[in-house]
Design a protein around this motif. Structure first.
Motif, mmCIF file in Angstrom:
data_model
loop_
_atom_site.group_PDB
_atom_site.id
_atom_site.type_symbol
_atom_site.label_atom_id
_atom_site.label_comp_id
_atom_site.label_asym_id
_atom_site.label_seq_id
_atom_site.Cartn_x
_atom_site.Cartn_y
_atom_site.Cartn_z
ATOM 1 N N THR A 54 0.825 -1.205 0.000
ATOM 2 C CA THR A 54 0.000 0.000 0.000
ATOM 3 C C THR A 54 0.861 1.256 0.000
ATOM 4 O O THR A 54 0.559 2.230 -0.674
ATOM 5 C CB THR A 54 -0.910 0.020 1.249
ATOM 6 O OG1 THR A 54 -1.561 -1.233 1.354
ATOM 7 C CG2 THR A 54 -1.951 1.103 1.143
ATOM 8 N N LYS A 104 0.768 5.239 -6.605
ATOM 9 C CA LYS A 104 1.415 6.026 -5.564
ATOM 10 C C LYS A 104 2.918 5.769 -5.623
ATOM 11 O O LYS A 104 3.357 4.620 -5.715
ATOM 12 C CB LYS A 104 0.861 5.638 -4.190
ATOM 13 C CG LYS A 104 1.344 6.517 -3.076
ATOM 14 C CD LYS A 104 0.628 6.179 -1.776
ATOM 15 C CE LYS A 104 1.090 7.112 -0.681
ATOM 16 N NZ LYS A 104 0.438 6.789 0.590
ATOM 17 N N GLN A 129 -1.375 1.333 -6.948
ATOM 18 C CA GLN A 129 -2.365 2.327 -7.368
ATOM 19 C C GLN A 129 -1.727 3.602 -7.902
ATOM 20 O O GLN A 129 -2.349 4.656 -7.916
ATOM 21 C CB GLN A 129 -3.294 2.687 -6.201
ATOM 22 C CG GLN A 129 -4.346 1.629 -5.915
ATOM 23 C CD GLN A 129 -3.819 0.519 -5.037
ATOM 24 O OE1 GLN A 129 -2.973 0.730 -4.188
ATOM 25 N NE2 GLN A 129 -4.314 -0.689 -5.246
#
Length: 149
Positions: A89, A119, A117
């Motif tokens: 994440t 990031k 994602q």
């Protein structure tokens, strides 16, 4: 896989895509944490690597070191960036062992990490490895003699 065609001026998206593609080759049956990396040499060539785990955990090799060692084995000696891709994440920096190896061969290189994602995070290696150990530390050694009784 190393890319043998020069990629001078590669933008970040190209480097991240190469690291993500390398991640697909990871062998991570124990941790389930697949990592891909790309090292961009100053020649412009890209060298990819993935983590390869071993049941004897100490013999596992990280993606960053695989990519760097491939580049070194091809004769590269100057580097400009390392990109890491994971499914974490939060973008993941290199582990301590990789930081030390990268310092030895790359110096204060640009490190980019990309998550799934889109990031990303970026660091200088000096920021990740303050007070790094290198050949300057070895040059300062003096022979030790036994203390008198």
């Amino acid at each position: 896989m190393s890319r043998s065609t020069p990629s001078a001026g590669c933008d970040e998206a190209v480097l991240i895509a190469a690291a993500r593609e390398a991640r697909r080759q990871a062998h991570a049956p124990y941790s389930g944490f697949s990592v891909g990396a790309v090292v961009q040499a100053r020649s412009g060539k890209l060298y990819t690597g993935c983590n390869i785990e071993n049941a004897s955990f100490g013999l596992t090799v990280c993606a960053e070191r695989v990519a760097l060692f491939k580049a070194l084995s091809e004769g590269e000696r100057q580097f400009q960036a390392v990109v890491i891709a994971t499914d974490a994440t939060t973008p993941t920096p290199p582990c301590g062992a990789c930081r030390q190896v990268l310092w030895e061969f790359c110096g204060d290189i640009r490190i980019i990490s990309a998550g799934p994602q889109g990031k990303t995070a970026e660091w200088s290696l000096a920021a990740l490895l303050p007070a790094a150990f290198d050949d300057r530390n070895l040059a300062a050694t003096t022979p030790s003699s036994p203390e008198p009784d």
